[in-house]
Design a protein around this motif. Structure first.
Motif, short mmCIF file in Angstrom:
data_model
loop_
_atom_site.label_atom_id
_atom_site.label_comp_id
_atom_site.label_asym_id
_atom_site.label_seq_id
_atom_site.Cartn_x
_atom_site.Cartn_y
_atom_site.Cartn_z
N PHE C 110 0.76 -1.45 -0.09
CA PHE C 110 0.18 0.03 0.04
C PHE C 110 0.72 1.45 0.14
CE2 PHE C 110 -2.71 -3.21 1.65
CZ PHE C 110 -3.86 -3.07 1.22
N PRO C 111 1.37 1.41 -1.11
CA PRO C 111 2.40 2.77 -1.31
C PRO C 111 1.42 3.87 -1.29
CG PRO C 111 2.28 1.62 -3.27
CD PRO C 111 1.38 0.89 -2.26
N ALA C 112 1.94 5.15 -0.89
CA ALA C 112 1.23 6.62 -0.77
C ALA C 112 0.65 6.68 -2.34
CB ALA C 112 2.26 7.68 -0.50
N SER C 113 1.32 6.36 -3.29
CA SER C 113 0.67 6.56 -4.58
C SER C 113 -0.73 5.85 -4.85
CB SER C 113 1.70 6.07 -5.51
OG SER C 113 2.13 4.96 -5.55
N TYR C 114 -0.64 4.64 -4.13
CA TYR C 114 -1.85 3.68 -4.20
C TYR C 114 -2.95 4.44 -3.71
CZ TYR C 114 -5.03 0.04 -3.15
OH TYR C 114 -6.33 -0.71 -3.13
N TYR C 119 -8.24 6.66 -4.47
CA TYR C 119 -9.36 7.09 -3.41
C TYR C 119 -9.53 8.64 -3.98
CZ TYR C 119 -9.02 2.96 -1.00
OH TYR C 119 -8.75 1.34 -0.58
N TYR C 120 -10.82 9.00 -3.35
CA TYR C 120 -11.31 10.21 -3.44
C TYR C 120 -10.30 11.04 -2.65
CZ TYR C 120 -15.82 9.59 -5.68
OH TYR C 120 -17.01 8.98 -6.47
N PRO C 121 -9.85 12.36 -2.74
CA PRO C 121 -9.01 13.17 -2.12
C PRO C 121 -9.36 13.06 -0.68
CG PRO C 121 -9.70 14.27 -4.08
CD PRO C 121 -10.30 12.90 -4.05
N PHE C 122 -10.43 13.43 -0.24
CA PHE C 122 -10.73 13.37 1.23
C PHE C 122 -10.72 12.29 2.06
CE2 PHE C 122 -14.89 11.70 0.46
CZ PHE C 122 -15.41 11.19 1.61
N VAL C 123 -10.78 10.90 1.28
CA VAL C 123 -10.51 9.86 1.85
C VAL C 123 -9.07 9.43 2.05
CG1 VAL C 123 -10.71 7.31 1.39
CG2 VAL C 123 -12.86 8.77 0.71
N ALA C 124 -8.29 9.85 1.06
CA ALA C 124 -6.79 9.50 1.09
C ALA C 124 -6.21 10.54 2.36
CB ALA C 124 -6.25 9.96 -0.09
N ASP C 125 -6.70 11.65 2.41
CA ASP C 125 -6.37 12.49 3.51
C ASP C 125 -6.70 12.17 4.79
OD1 ASP C 125 -5.22 14.27 1.61
OD2 ASP C 125 -6.79 15.76 1.75
N SER C 126 -7.84 11.64 5.03
CA SER C 126 -8.46 11.10 6.26
C SER C 126 -7.57 9.91 6.93
CB SER C 126 -9.94 11.05 6.24
OG SER C 126 -10.54 12.18 5.80
N VAL C 127 -7.21 8.91 6.06
CA VAL C 127 -6.51 7.82 6.36
C VAL C 127 -5.23 7.92 6.77
CG1 VAL C 127 -8.32 6.11 5.46
CG2 VAL C 127 -6.46 6.78 4.03
N SER C 135 -5.04 2.44 7.13
CA SER C 135 -6.19 1.72 6.79
C SER C 135 -6.70 2.03 5.27
CB SER C 135 -7.53 1.99 7.65
OG SER C 135 -7.92 3.32 7.37
N ALA C 136 -7.52 1.14 4.80
CA ALA C 136 -7.93 1.29 3.40
C ALA C 136 -9.39 1.07 3.45
CB ALA C 136 -7.44 0.27 2.43
N PRO C 137 -10.14 2.01 2.83
CA PRO C 137 -11.80 1.72 2.88
C PRO C 137 -12.16 1.28 1.71
CG PRO C 137 -11.18 4.06 2.61
CD PRO C 137 -9.98 3.22 2.53
N LEU C 336 -21.35 -1.78 -3.38
CA LEU C 336 -22.54 -0.94 -3.92
C LEU C 336 -23.79 -1.46 -4.07
CD1 LEU C 336 -23.34 2.10 -5.09
CD2 LEU C 336 -22.35 1.30 -7.42
N ALA C 337 -23.75 -2.62 -4.89
CA ALA C 337 -24.85 -3.45 -5.10
C ALA C 337 -25.61 -3.86 -3.92
CB ALA C 337 -24.62 -4.72 -6.12
N ALA C 338 -25.08 -4.48 -2.99
CA ALA C 338 -25.76 -5.17 -1.96
C ALA C 338 -26.02 -3.98 -0.48
CB ALA C 338 -24.74 -6.23 -1.31
N VAL C 339 -25.20 -3.10 -0.45
CA VAL C 339 -25.17 -2.21 0.80
C VAL C 339 -25.72 -0.92 0.27
CG1 VAL C 339 -24.44 -1.13 2.88
CG2 VAL C 339 -23.35 -3.54 1.90
N GLY C 340 -25.25 -0.46 -1.03
CA GLY C 340 -25.72 0.93 -1.20
C GLY C 340 -24.56 2.10 -0.98
N GLU C 341 -23.46 1.56 -0.35
CA GLU C 341 -22.45 2.48 -0.19
C GLU C 341 -21.69 2.69 -1.54
OE1 GLU C 341 -21.55 2.63 4.65
OE2 GLU C 341 -20.57 1.06 3.49
N LEU C 342 -21.29 4.01 -1.49
CA LEU C 342 -20.41 4.45 -2.61
C LEU C 342 -19.23 4.00 -2.69
CD1 LEU C 342 -21.52 8.15 -2.11
CD2 LEU C 342 -22.89 6.30 -3.38
N PRO C 343 -18.62 3.67 -3.93
CA PRO C 343 -17.18 3.11 -4.02
C PRO C 343 -16.31 4.22 -3.63
CG PRO C 343 -18.66 2.67 -6.09
CD PRO C 343 -19.50 3.42 -5.15
N ALA C 344 -15.26 3.91 -2.92
CA ALA C 344 -14.29 4.82 -2.53
C ALA C 344 -13.35 5.18 -3.72
CB ALA C 344 -13.37 4.35 -1.42
#
Lengths: 295, 275, 417
Positions: C110-114, C119-127, C135-137, C336-344
């Motif tokens: 899991f390098p930083a570039s990954y 991920y969306y920028p706010f996700v990459a920032d938050s983790v 962590s990886a969502p 997404l299909a089963a839960v409805g949560e959006l892909p990160a």
């Protein structure tokens, strides 16, 4: 070996495992907790510092604990007298009727033997706001204003207490009925022949003879309401003892401190404070009733 | 005088009936609600318009429902603790009533004094104990605090003292072992007391909430009350299922109650036993 | 008798040998998440797929109720009874990292570039903490306005036109509220549930729309105790107290009310899509959150997966493999299909821009804010009590906002102390 010695050894063998149990699961834990209440014992940290009485100071200084203790006092001071008075009245009424006594008694005992968790949810369902709540629908049909019950900080505690009383009544009625049956009937008949009115018989014979039972129930119910937990946990939103901590009991406070914050040392001191209150109340009741009953 | 009596008797019946309705109505309402589906339950009608057992099928038969598991857990816990309490309490009661040995009084007081320690307090060290021994999420973890009941000891000691000593001595002369004297001579004589103790212990453990709530964190190890308390969650409250679950949780008790009502009422009256 | 004993002995030896052989081949890891029906069922499927691809790894899923989840975690990991891979709320990350529950993800896998590319920028920032990734969502969640089409029709509103601004929301919610003869609310125009999504809505949406950012850039200073912040809370209170279009715990809670068609509108998260789609006879729509004076805001959050501190060797390798799999594009699609949560991963989200529900929640992402909670439950309770204090006790909004801000500041200070 003498026979007596042999039998004493048998006795010790029989009692060995139970003694291990009572020491390991009752006294040991109790002493352990007393010790740990003086430390900053937490499951979140690997620390075990001696704090002295700091936990007790923190608990007593916590306004939420103050509120929880005030609520607990309200549960006990309002709940126990009502349940005892109501049960006594019901027992006397039941004793006066000839037919259907058994059926009525069965019905009154039903709430007492069913799981408190289940009945708490049933009542929570009935207490809902309009249009869902049955009680509010009934009030509406009678043209009366709706009540928020468990959602109003002024009514919530009493709404939960009502369920507690409803549950405990079966127990108290049964005990009172048993007590009434031990009163010698000829004593009552003699008084009636002497022209004593029914209320006189009640006041001068039945009630005084029921004093020891009333005393016993006062202690049992007092303790029961001081320990109230399950209805509060199940009837307040997200088991928080709300709204605004208005229903939070001491037991729920201890549970939350210990098992949602994992501040075990602090929870231990809170539970020792509750334990002390229960002991003091029981002793005061014993002395008070001792004077009144003279037995 | 007679009209007076009839009148007061009539009003007694009236009052008692009203109160009986208050006592029993929540149960009726629970059962009625359990027969309604997710839509009907929010409708004002008292009676279900198309009563059905779908809710029962949903919680008892549907795949993924943990309810049957909770039911089994409760049954295992209630049965095992009851068996243990019956054995140990009667053995302790028998020993304390029928043997004389140094320290007897002290041991009795020691046991009885544990009645003063409230569960609310002990759950904290019990939890620490369970963590140390890794008892979390096991039947043993749920059951260990209730394996012996101090109240039962008190009760059984009372009853065991009514067993005639001659009978026990006669058995000893016949060469019976101490354990079989207890099991074959003493126990059968206190059967009614054992019955009462068994029923109350079963009810108490079936209904127990605080300790199972703490010790069982995996849904697979919940007992019925704990499962019921966790029924409503983040996805809203399915009241039709909650009411069905409550009904199912009560059924065994109501059966026990109807079958053993005499013993239960006598038990309450006799001892003031708390569940 | 002796013969049997001999056979027994042989059997035991055989069993021990077989068990050793099996363990030599197989690594068993444990995955924890909280109990949410659709997520648990999906994870069972993902685990089956993963095990099929990696026959040498066995994954056990363990779930706990949401309310006690964080506490079980906190109690178990320091004691060494925790899982290997764990699912946690994004807002808990600071706490988990501070408490050393998690280990830094191996840089090779899991390098930083990954993170930057997937991920969306706010996700990459938050983790990320101090340049390290813990962590990886798989999925992210946002809020949207959901509405009941049938109740819109009944109220004479166009069932396909939701409110677009806060003013319209107010007007709509008044039209959609129904009262009985005594004046009791029997149908809520807008559900108001602070202990559900309501506290996040006030925190990250209303505060910002009214011009009061809830926290400063470091996330350690509470900044909503000002006229704008008070106005935002007052707006929320006016719906409950003045317009009476909804109130906390109406019909138990907002989700129950919306499912029972007793609430016409609600503000809820994308994770509800699957739950609501399963409700019989419920026709509902989702719309972007109403704007205020042209300002848009949204609350984004995510559940993320980390590897627990102390996991090493074969278990660590297996955990990394498993983590890679459950954050892979195929897992995101299924999630997404089963839960409805959006892909990160925005590239996967892009594929669903035509879905009537998913697209709406996706639209909120670019302007969404995530909260850096230090004590999610504690901070939620403060907001719940703030609303109750004003609503049930009649306290003045400005006073209550001031005390709430002070209490929240204390929670944050205590945490970083």
């Amino acid at each position: 070996m003498t026979l007596a010695k042999k039998r004493a050894i048998t006795a010790y063998v029989f009692l060995a495992l139970p003694l291990v149990f009572f020491i390991g699961v009752r006294f040991g834990p109790m002493l352990y907790m007393m010790g740990r209440s003086l430390t900053d014992w937490s499951l979140l940290r690997k620390s075990n510092q001696f704090l002295g009485l700091a936990n007790f100071a923190a608990v007593l200084g916590d306004p939420v604990f103050g509120k929880a203790m005030a609520n607990t006092a309200r549960y006990a001071l309002v709940g126990a007298p009502i349940v005892i008075a109501l049960s006594l009245a019901v027992a006397l009424l039941l004793n006066g009727i000839a037919r259907g006594k058994g059926l009525f008694r069965l019905i009154y005992v039903l709430p007492y033997i069913t799981p408190v968790v289940a009945v708490s949810w049933v009542w929570r369902w009935m207490y809902q706001s309009p249009p869902m709540g049955l009680i509010n629908r009934l009030l509406g049909a009678l043209g009366l204003p709706a009540h928020a019950f468990i959602n109003n900080p002024k009514e919530a505690l009493y709404s939960i207490l009502g369920v507690g009383i409803w549950v405990e009544m079966g127990y108290c009625v049964t005990i009172f009925l048993a007590g009434i049956q031990t009163i010698p009937q000829d004593c009552i008949e003699a008084a009636r022949i002497d022209g004593a009115s029914e209320s006189r018989v009640l006041r001068s014979i039945i009630l005084p003879l029921l004093m020891p039972i009333t005393f016993f129930l006062a202690i049992m119910e007092g303790i029961q309401f001081l320990r109230i937990f399950t209805p509060v946990y199940n009837m307040s939103s997200q088991a928080m003892g709300g709204p605004l901590d208005s229903t939070k009991s001491a037991a729920l406070y201890i549970y939350q401190t210990a098992f949602t914050k994992f501040e075990m040392g602090r929870a231990a001191s809170a539970s020792l404070i509750l334990f002390a209150v229960i002991m003091v109340v029981t002793l005061v009741q014993v002395r008070f009733f001792d004077k009144k009953t003279n037995y | 005088m007679t009209t007076d009596r009839t009148l007061s008797r009539a009003s007694s019946y009236a009052l008692l009936t009203v109160l009986a309705l208050v006592m029993v109505f929540p149960f009726l309402w629970m059962i009625l609600s359990s027969l309604k589906d997710a839509t009907q339950i929010f409708k004002p009608a008292l009676l279900p318009s198309h009563p059905g057992l779908d809710n029962y099928a949903a919680i008892l038969l549907s795949k993924g429902s943990k309810f049957p598991r909770w039911f089994i857990n409760s049954a295992v816990v209630a049965c095992c603790t009851t068996a243990s309490v019956l054995f140990f309490d009667s053995l302790i009661g028998y020993t304390l009533a029928k043997f004389s040995f140094p320290g007897k009084k002290l041991i009795f007081l020691l046991i009885i004094s544990t009645l003063m320690i409230p569960t609310e307090m002990l759950v904290i060290p019990w939890y620490a104990l369970s963590r140390a021994f890794k008892w979390g999420n096991s039947y043993w973890g749920i059951m260990f605090p209730g394996m012996i009941s101090a109240f039962g000891v008190f009760l059984m000691r009372q009853f065991m003292s009514t067993v005639p000593d001659d009978l026990l001595d006669a058995a000893r002369i016949d060469g019976m072992g101490e354990l079989s004297i207890f099991a074959r001579i003493a126990l059968p004589l206190v059967k009614p007391a054992l019955g009462t103790l068994a029923i109350f212990n079963f009810i108490g453990n079936w209904n127990a909430f605080l300790w199972p709530l703490i010790i069982a964190s995996r849904p697979a190890m919940f007992t019925l009350p704990v499962g019921l308390a966790n029924f409503s969650g983040e996805a809203g409250s399915d009241w039709h299922l909650i009411m069905t679950g409550a009904t199912v949780a009560m059924v065994p008790l109501i059966i026990v109650f109807l079958v053993f009502q005499k013993q239960i009422i006598r038990g309450i009256a006799m001892t003031g036993l708390k569940g | 008798m002796k013969r049997f004993r001999g056979i027994g002995l042989v059997l035991i030896v055989l069993m021990v040998l077989a068990a050793q052989a099996a363990t030599a081949e197989q690594v068993k890891i444990t995955y924890w998440q909280y109990f949410y029906q659709t997520k648990v069922e999906l994870m069972d499927k993902l685990i089956a797929q993963f095990e099929a691809k990696n026959p040498d790894i066995k994954v056990e899923q363990v779930t706990f109720p949401y309310e006690s989840y964080n506490q079980k975690v906190a109690a178990s990991i320091p004691a060494g009874e925790g899982p290997d891979v764990i699912n946690l709320f994004g807002g808990w990350l600071p706490m988990y990292v501070k408490a050393n529950y998690l280990q830094e993800l191996p840089k090779a896998a899991f390098p930083a570039s990954y993170f930057k590319s997937t991920y969306y920028p706010f996700v990459a920032d938050s983790v990320q903490f101090g340049g390290k990734y813990y962590s990886a969502p798989t999925a992210v969640r946002t809020l949207a306005l959901i509405w009941n089409k049938k109740l819109f029709k009944e109220a004479g509103l166009d069932p396909n036109v939701p409110p677009k601004t806060l003013d319209e929301l107010v007007a709509f919610s008044k039209k959609l509220s129904k009262y009985d003869a005594q004046g009791n609310l029997v149908q809520a125009g807008l559900a108001m549930q602070p202990n559900g999504q309501g506290h996040s809505y006030i925190r990250e949406v209303l505060f910002r729309q009214f011009g009061a950012a809830p926290y400063d850039a470091t996330g350690r200073k509470v900044t909503y105790n000002n006229a704008n912040g008070v106005a935002a809370v007052q707006w929320y209170m006016d719906r409950i107290m003045k317009d009476k279009v909804g109130y906390p715990n109406f019909s138990t809670d907002d989700v129950t009310a919306f499912k029972a068609q007793l609430a016409a509108m609600n503000i809820d998260g994308s994770f509800r899509i699957a739950t609501l789609k399963a409700v019989k006879d419920l026709e509902w729509g989702a719309a972007e959150l109403p704007t205020y004076k042209g300002v848009k805001s949204n609350f984004a959050s995510f559940w993320t997966h980390g590897i627990v501190a102390g996991v090493t060797g074969k278990k660590l390798d297996a955990s990394v493999k498993f983590l890679k799999f459950i954050t892979s594009p195929e897992a995101m699609e299924q999630w997404l299909a089963a839960v409805g949560e959006l892909p990160a991963n925005p590239k996967i989200g892009e594929k669903h821009k035509d879905d009537p529900y998913v697209s709406i929640f996706l639209k909120g992402l670019p302007y969404a804010h995530a909260t850096a909670y230090v004590d999610e439950a504690g901070q939620r309770t403060l907001f719940v009590n703030m609303i109750d204090e004003i609503n049930l006790k009649g306290s003045k909004t400005a006073d209550v906002v001031a005390t709430t801000a002070a209490q929240e500041q204390k929670l944050i200070d205590d945490f970083w102390k």
